[in-house]
Write a protein that holds these residues in place. Structure first.
Motif, PDB file in Angstrom:
ATOM      1  N   UNK A   1      10.394   2.839  12.125  1.00  0.00           N
ATOM      2  CA  UNK A   1      11.005   3.977  11.433  1.00  0.00           C
ATOM      3  C   UNK A   1      11.169   5.164  12.362  1.00  0.00           C
ATOM      4  N   UNK A   2      10.169   5.363  13.236  1.00  0.00           N
ATOM      5  CA  UNK A   2      10.245   6.483  14.181  1.00  0.00           C
ATOM      6  C   UNK A   2      11.486   6.338  15.060  1.00  0.00           C
ATOM      7  N   UNK A   3      11.768   5.116  15.508  1.00  0.00           N
ATOM      8  CA  UNK A   3      12.961   4.896  16.340  1.00  0.00           C
ATOM      9  C   UNK A   3      14.230   5.071  15.510  1.00  0.00           C
TER      10      UNK A   3
ATOM     11  N   UNK B   1       0.818  -1.214   0.000  1.00  0.00           N
ATOM     12  CA  UNK B   1       0.000   0.000   0.000  1.00  0.00           C
ATOM     13  C   UNK B   1       0.852   1.265   0.000  1.00  0.00           C
ATOM     14  N   UNK B   2       2.052   1.167   0.539  1.00  0.00           N
ATOM     15  CA  UNK B   2       3.029   2.252   0.483  1.00  0.00           C
ATOM     16  C   UNK B   2       4.399   1.578   0.333  1.00  0.00           C
ATOM     17  N   UNK B   3       5.432   2.337   0.021  1.00  0.00           N
ATOM     18  CA  UNK B   3       6.754   1.707  -0.080  1.00  0.00           C
ATOM     19  C   UNK B   3       7.248   1.147   1.251  1.00  0.00           C
ATOM     20  N   UNK B   4       6.758   1.660   2.401  1.00  0.00           N
ATOM     21  CA  UNK B   4       7.322   1.268   3.687  1.00  0.00           C
ATOM     22  C   UNK B   4       6.425   0.399   4.557  1.00  0.00           C
TER      23      UNK B   4
ATOM     24  N   UNK C   1     -13.284  10.217   8.873  1.00  0.00           N
ATOM     25  CA  UNK C   1     -13.368   8.884   9.463  1.00  0.00           C
ATOM     26  C   UNK C   1     -12.347   7.917   8.893  1.00  0.00           C
ATOM     27  N   UNK C   2     -11.234   8.456   8.391  1.00  0.00           N
ATOM     28  CA  UNK C   2     -10.164   7.590   7.881  1.00  0.00           C
ATOM     29  C   UNK C   2      -9.385   6.992   9.055  1.00  0.00           C
ATOM     30  N   UNK C   3      -8.582   5.990   8.785  1.00  0.00           N
ATOM     31  CA  UNK C   3      -7.659   5.497   9.800  1.00  0.00           C
ATOM     32  C   UNK C   3      -6.239   5.653   9.263  1.00  0.00           C
ATOM     33  N   UNK C   4      -5.391   6.263  10.069  1.00  0.00           N
ATOM     34  CA  UNK C   4      -3.993   6.496   9.683  1.00  0.00           C
ATOM     35  C   UNK C   4      -3.069   5.667  10.572  1.00  0.00           C
ATOM     36  N   UNK C   5      -1.989   5.203   9.967  1.00  0.00           N
ATOM     37  CA  UNK C   5      -1.005   4.382  10.680  1.00  0.00           C
ATOM     38  C   UNK C   5       0.374   4.982  10.484  1.00  0.00           C
TER      39      UNK C   5
ATOM     40  N   UNK D   1       5.528  11.713   7.564  1.00  0.00           N
ATOM     41  CA  UNK D   1       4.574  11.571   6.462  1.00  0.00           C
ATOM     42  C   UNK D   1       4.913  10.380   5.561  1.00  0.00           C
ATOM     43  N   UNK D   2       6.193  10.189   5.270  1.00  0.00           N
ATOM     44  CA  UNK D   2       6.567   9.106   4.349  1.00  0.00           C
ATOM     45  C   UNK D   2       6.609   7.738   5.036  1.00  0.00           C
ATOM     46  N   UNK D   3       6.314   7.709   6.339  1.00  0.00           N
ATOM     47  CA  UNK D   3       6.233   6.424   7.058  1.00  0.00           C
ATOM     48  C   UNK D   3       4.799   6.203   7.544  1.00  0.00           C
ATOM     49  N   UNK D   4       3.855   6.784   6.821  1.00  0.00           N
ATOM     50  CA  UNK D   4       2.451   6.754   7.235  1.00  0.00           C
ATOM     51  C   UNK D   4       1.595   6.166   6.120  1.00  0.00           C
ATOM     52  N   UNK D   5       0.636   5.350   6.507  1.00  0.00           N
ATOM     53  CA  UNK D   5      -0.383   4.896   5.544  1.00  0.00           C
ATOM     54  C   UNK D   5      -1.734   5.459   5.983  1.00  0.00           C
ATOM     55  N   UNK D   6      -2.434   6.098   5.049  1.00  0.00           N
ATOM     56  CA  UNK D   6      -3.722   6.711   5.361  1.00  0.00           C
ATOM     57  C   UNK D   6      -4.807   5.935   4.643  1.00  0.00           C
ATOM     58  N   UNK D   7      -5.672   5.309   5.420  1.00  0.00           N
ATOM     59  CA  UNK D   7      -6.703   4.459   4.801  1.00  0.00           C
ATOM     60  C   UNK D   7      -8.061   5.143   4.768  1.00  0.00           C
TER      61      UNK D   7
END
Ligand SMILES: [Fe+2]
Length: 286
Positions: free
Chosen positions: A144-146, A12-15, A135-139, A237-243
């Motif tokens: 990556x944050x660490x 769904x995303x590169x990461x 009402x989206x869900x974001x992850x 932002x680049x380590x996030x998936x927005x559904x």
């Protein structure tokens, strides 16, 4: 791996995040299929199963493959005769929007069950009715944050523990329908390492989020400031998936290496109903 061919996976995303194609969960999941699903779950952190027609009992059954399913302390959300399910709905008994957001705590980045000694492993969520807007869900990825923390930050966090408290986040974010005395007694505050090692992948991740109230051994205000700073620093932002949801979709994610949040919607106009269950994992280890 030979059981890799049980289904196709589309990133769904590169990461992070992947869609699992060609699995009908209502048909049941045998051990071999679950093995492949679990492997994909560890690899991608978030799995999307396209449109499913999944009754509540089947959802709980699927979640049980991951482990023991939590009976949530906030029992007013239990649903469909299954105390394992937690229903978030803004509909009244006639199916019309009632204007009330069911849980505003979900709008801030958090990780499910971090307020328990044994925290959330997988969360299995099913979209019954989806808001047309919001009402989206974001992850966001906590490995990556660490990894992106500076050496100075990593040194500063070494050995630090945060106190997680559902009563704190519920009162602060939802602000109504507060926890009862009995509910508070059932889940007293608990502390966890801020940097945890994922028990299965062995990778380090940040483990914080909105249920974290204070830092052990630090003044309250100083701890609050550190938590707020880190929670913001953790989201890239680049380590996030927005559904964006379509009805009948099911998502499973790994709470041990992600934070997630829902986005706002207008509960007076939009309709949104999701049911979820959270599987219990283990006590986080540094
Ligand atoms: Fe959540």
């Amino acid at each position: 791996m030979q059981h890799r061919s049980a289904f196709d996976v589309r990133p769904l995303t590169p990461r992070l995040g992947a869609e699992v194609l060609g699995v009908r969960l209502a048909d049941g999941v045998d051990e071999r299929l679950f093995c492949s699903i679990y492997e994909a779950f560890l690899q991608h952190q978030v799995l999307l199963f396209g449109t499913q027609d999944l009754p509540p009992g089947r959802q709980v059954e699927f979640a049980r493959h991951f482990g023991e399913v939590q009976i949530h302390v906030m029992n007013q959300y239990h649903a469909d005769g299954h105390p394992e399910l937690y229903r978030l709905s803004n509909l009244d008994e006639n199916g019309n929007p009632n204007g009330k957001h069911p849980d505003k705590g979900t709008l801030a980045w958090h990780t499910d069950g971090s307020w328990r000694r044994v925290t959330g492993q997988a969360t299995v969520i099913y979209g019954e009715v989806c808001a047309g807007e919001g009402g989206e869900t974001h992850f966001c990825d906590m490995y990556g944050a660490y990894d992106r923390l500076s050496p100075e930050w990593k040194a500063r966090l070494d050995g630090l523990r945060a106190v997680h408290n559902l009563d704190f986040s519920r009162t602060r974010r939802h602000g109504e329908d507060l926890m009862t005395e009995a509910q508070r007694r059932e889940v007293p505050p608990v502390d966890h390492p801020i940097v945890r090692t994922h028990p299965e992948t062995g990778r380090k991740c940040l483990f914080l989020g909105d249920h974290a109230e204070s830092i052990v051994g630090m003044g309250y205000d100083e701890g609050r400031a550190l938590i707020e700073e880190l929670n913001a620093l953790a989201v890239h932002k680049d380590l996030t998936y927005e559904h964006r949801w379509s009805p009948g979709e099911l998502i499973v994610w790994d709470n041990r290496c992600l934070m997630h949040r829902a986005t706002e919607y207008d509960p007076a106009v939009q309709r949104r109903v999701v049911r979820r269950c959270t599987v219990l994992g283990e006590a986080p280890q540094p």
